[in-house]
Design an enzyme around this catalytic site. Sequence first.
Site, PDB file in Angstrom:
ATOM      1  N   CYS A  36       0.825  -1.295   0.111  1.00 55.92           N
ATOM      2  CA  CYS A  36      -0.036  -0.015   0.072  1.00 55.92           C
ATOM      3  C   CYS A  36       0.766   1.336   0.120  1.00 55.92           C
ATOM      4  O   CYS A  36       0.324   2.423  -0.414  1.00 55.92           O
ATOM      5  CB  CYS A  36      -0.969   0.078   1.259  1.00 55.92           C
ATOM      6  N   GLN A  71       4.270  -9.505   3.030  1.00 55.83           N
ATOM      7  CA  GLN A  71       4.463  -9.118   1.841  1.00 55.83           C
ATOM      8  C   GLN A  71       5.720  -9.543   1.012  1.00 55.83           C
ATOM      9  O   GLN A  71       5.697  -9.817  -0.311  1.00 55.83           O
ATOM     10  CB  GLN A  71       4.303  -7.658   1.807  1.00 55.83           C
ATOM     11  N   SER A 111      -7.149  -6.674   6.036  1.00 59.19           N
ATOM     12  CA  SER A 111      -8.520  -6.623   6.631  1.00 59.19           C
ATOM     13  C   SER A 111      -8.663  -7.744   7.638  1.00 59.19           C
ATOM     14  O   SER A 111      -9.353  -7.308   8.713  1.00 59.19           O
ATOM     15  CB  SER A 111      -9.556  -6.925   5.606  1.00 59.19           C
TER      16      SER A 111
END
Length: 451
Positions: free
Chosen positions: A50, A120, A197
Amino acid sequence: MSLLVVGLSHRSAPVSILERASLSADTQAKLLQDTLAAEPAAEATVLATCNRIELYADVDKFHAGVAELSTLLAQHSGVGLDELTPYLYVHYEDRAVHHLFSVACGLDSMVVGEGQILGQIKDTLALGQDLHTAGRLLNDLFQQALRVGKRAHSETGIDRAGQSLVTFGLEQLAQDTDVETWSKGKKALVIGAGSMSSLAAATLARSGVSEIVIANRTLTRAERLAQILNEPGGTGVAARAVEMVAVGDELTRADVVVSCTGATGLVLTGEAVEDATRGRRDPLFLLDLAMPRDIDAAAHRIPGVRLVDIESLAEASADAPMAADVDQVRGIVSDEVAAFGAAQRAAHITPTVVALRTMAAEVVAGEIARLEGRLPGLDDKQRAEITQTVRRVVDKLLHAPTVRVKQLASEPGGAGYADALRTLFDLDPETVASVSRADLNDADVKNRGRV
């Protein structure tokens, strides 16, 4: 071949640029395929989160590699090269290794010390392996980065320097109130069911909210996450899943909303937020962790709404205190970069040493065959003794030079020793290349599945 990284992050570019440059999963795959098709790159993978987009490649030409990787990032991100270039950074060879290891330890994160980046990086390596764009160098590099990151978190207190992006975001929503006190009894709506999330849902559950509603485009993923939260012995929070079409209704009931989807457009418009808050007395807290953003920035201006997004998190984290442990992590990174460089330089000379010993074995075999032709009366015992003697002589002559050259090759500037060996012994370049290809294939087989 040399390691090159070209990228942009929250440290080099404004959120508006990062937002526009975000890459979908399909775009990442196409970017890697096109990077390998470009002449300077032999292998590649992309780290896209992000708040950063970084293209890693093994290139044979620095300037051509920078130009090609920059152009490819611009083409696939949809941001023009002229507009993107001022925000790009370039790291090469040891500096590129140092950068990735720092990223893996959370030193380059928006919230220093956060551990989400390790997952990630793991996904980045898996993508390169799945698409067969990550070869020996990138496999070794990213496997080592994961180990360095884990070492930093286990051996130091880097976790105390900062929290996950979710925790930090909730702290910003709660402002001067303890998160658990602020969360107690609130109804939460989590939009999305991906890793971020899921982390948000788990964090909210632990902090004491009374209910969590999970909304996702794929209902089964939302149901799976809700089921995990509802499991016996878990958090004890009441969780349920809904389809995305129900978000508008759920918004009117929620006290806090966390959104992190992969949508390319807004998930919550300013109008939708305004409609949901019309007539309500309690404030509505919104946390947008998506890039590009899920929630309309116009929600900032709606009375009774507090919105925290990536941009405001970046501003808040700039003043976050740095723990003394950060210096210790930097020391770990420096040591690991030196060790990685030494290992890579030593590995670089191995094919040449193998080729040298192969040539020596062929010379021995040829001379033994010639001797047998000249002395056909030798019995098996005599022939075996002569063969063993010649091999011992050759092994003893080669042992010290090959051991020493491996030691020297591991030092900075040691790559030239491989060239010297090839020149001095007139080694066949194709023999050396064939050993390198065999090593690469073996490494690919070993590394696949290790993430």
